[in-house]
Every structure is written in C-alpha cells, then in structure tokens.
Design an enzyme around this catalytic site. Sequence first.
Site, PDB file in Angstrom:
ATOM      1  N   ARG A 162       0.829  -1.216   0.000  1.00 11.71           N
ATOM      2  CA  ARG A 162       0.000   0.000   0.000  1.00 11.71           C
ATOM      3  C   ARG A 162       0.866   1.270   0.000  1.00 11.71           C
ATOM      4  O   ARG A 162       0.558   2.250   0.674  1.00 11.71           O
ATOM      5  CB  ARG A 162      -0.970   0.000   1.210  1.00 11.71           C
ATOM      6  CG  ARG A 162      -1.904  -1.208   1.240  1.00 11.71           C
ATOM      7  CD  ARG A 162      -2.819  -1.259   0.009  1.00 11.71           C
ATOM      8  NE  ARG A 162      -3.611  -2.473  -0.025  1.00 11.71           N
ATOM      9  CZ  ARG A 162      -3.291  -3.549  -0.735  1.00 11.71           C
ATOM     10  NH1 ARG A 162      -2.201  -3.578  -1.472  1.00 11.71           N
ATOM     11  NH2 ARG A 162      -4.073  -4.617  -0.734  1.00 11.71           N
ATOM     12  N   SER A 212     -11.394  -2.088   2.249  1.00 12.08           N
ATOM     13  CA  SER A 212     -10.736  -2.461   3.506  1.00 12.08           C
ATOM     14  C   SER A 212     -10.309  -1.190   4.229  1.00 12.08           C
ATOM     15  O   SER A 212      -9.578  -0.370   3.666  1.00 12.08           O
ATOM     16  CB  SER A 212      -9.500  -3.324   3.224  1.00 12.08           C
ATOM     17  OG  SER A 212      -9.880  -4.530   2.617  1.00 12.08           O
ATOM     18  N   GLU A 282      -6.144   2.408   6.228  1.00 11.43           N
ATOM     19  CA  GLU A 282      -5.694   2.389   4.837  1.00 11.43           C
ATOM     20  C   GLU A 282      -6.335   3.558   4.098  1.00 11.43           C
ATOM     21  O   GLU A 282      -5.836   4.022   3.078  1.00 11.43           O
ATOM     22  CB  GLU A 282      -6.138   1.060   4.221  1.00 11.43           C
ATOM     23  CG  GLU A 282      -5.521   0.736   2.887  1.00 11.43           C
ATOM     24  CD  GLU A 282      -5.854  -0.680   2.438  1.00 11.43           C
ATOM     25  OE1 GLU A 282      -6.614  -0.822   1.477  1.00 11.43           O
ATOM     26  OE2 GLU A 282      -5.350  -1.640   3.051  1.00 11.43           O
TER      27      GLU A 282
END
Length: 288
Positions: A162, A212, A282
């Site tokens: 990420r 998510s 995230e």
Amino acid sequence: MERISNADMSKYTSFKAGGCADEMVIVDTPEELLEVLIELNSKADPYIMLGNGTNTLVKDSGYHGTVVKLGDSFNKVKVEGERVTAGGGALLSVIAKAALGESLAGFEFAGGIPGSVGGAIFMNAGAYGGEMKDIVETVTLAKKDGSGVVTVKGEDMDFGYRHSVLEETGDIVLSVTYKLAKGDRQEIQSTMAELTQKRNEKQPVQYPSAGSFFKRPEGHFAGKLVQDAGLKGLTVGGAQVSQLHSGFVINVGGATATDIIDLMHVVQDTVEDKFGVRLEPEVRIIGN
C-alpha cells in the site's frame, strides 16, 4: 477546466459522507494540470489530488484548500499488443474489460477494485494475491511543482505494501502502461467471474464504504483482529463495522465523517487493548 467553490465532498467520495472543500478544480489536459499546480504552489495553497474517491474521507469540518481532480479526458484506455495504456482517471474495472477483450491476462485481480488508475498507483492497490507493482511497466507523471512531465519505470516507483514513491514526491499520475500477457479468453473471464463472486459474497458491496478500512498489520489480518475483539456489527451513528466482513467500515445510512472516524478510534483502541496491535487506516483521512 472547471472550478467549483465549496465542493461537497460527500458527492465525490465512496463513503458518501464528509464536509466541503473550499474549491475543486477539474482539469482536462496535462497542460491545465501543470498550470494549476504552478498557481497553487506559487500561493503556497494547500491542495490534494482526488481520483475516484474510493479511498478518501474528508472530515465534516471540511478541507480548507483545493481538491484537484482529473477530468473525463484522462479516462481513456488503449490496447497495443500486450500493453495497455490508461489515463490516470480510468477505472480499473474498465481496464479489466479492455484486457479481457484482447485476451490479455494479468489484470484479473484488479477488475473489482472500485478505484481509478491514479489512486491505485499511489497506494499500490492489490487484491487476491495481485498488486499494481506486478504489472506496471511505466508511469507518466506531472511533477508536483508543475515544472513538467516525466516517465518513470515501474521498478523505480518504490512499490511496497500500500505504498509508492508518490507518497513522498507528491507527483501526479497522468497515465500508466501495463505489461500483460496473452492468455485464454475463457480462462480470464472465468477468473474474473470467480473473483467477482468472492467479492460479492464476502464484502458489503451494497453499502457505501472505502473498501478495507485498515492496513494489514504484520503477522495478522486486520478483519480477524476486529472480529476477535468482538467488534463485528459495532455501530456509531450511521457507521458500522460490517457484519459481513469485519475489515470494512460501512455507511449504513446517514453516517457522518465524524461517525466513521469515532468508530475507527473505538476499533483501534479496543484491538490495541486486547491484542497489543495498533491498526492503521488504509483510508486517507483529509481535513482540518
């Protein structure tokens, strides 16, 4: 170029929540983007880039700055041989269909990620064992200061979990060339259908969310930690830890950005108290 004052960010983000930005500028060409970047940098005005808004939440207090968004001209997708070139605003689902149309394999994992190219490159988006870094050949970027356009090889993008170099440089994705491989159209279609079915069965796709919510902590799965902490279904205002997948925070109706952030804090604190692991979002949280 279009300028929108007091832009309601709940209309531009997938959570369908949040406050207003002082201004939104939608640019239609790389030249317009460079012009806007030079203008914003010369005034030292704060700004952020927004893609499809599937990984961003703007606080209810709003964002005192400019949101820069790529216009529809950045949505084009072109296939040449085993390479697919897509504009920074193109949706990953559209690219997946274009690749399937030419029997190109390698993009199946991304077909259900509800984002655009720019955001996907920025955070090295991934799913079902695939990541952007696996298939990116080159990325064409506008320099953050508006000084020009550069093309960078995939291996020089510092892709990690990420993460990409863009988090440090602030440069902006204009287009990406993906290197795929010839495959069997039936197999590609079958894989895409299977992943779509998995996603629909295991993820709360019918509710506004940002996918998510938490990054995967080393040695753990965020959703399992949240579930094991007994937080599945926990609700704050209109925000809820999904009953279907504890890694998702969803807007079950009328959630404010404050509801979502308050719920995030309860989840973080509870998981840390029980398991000693601090979950990191995230989702990009923007605002004052």
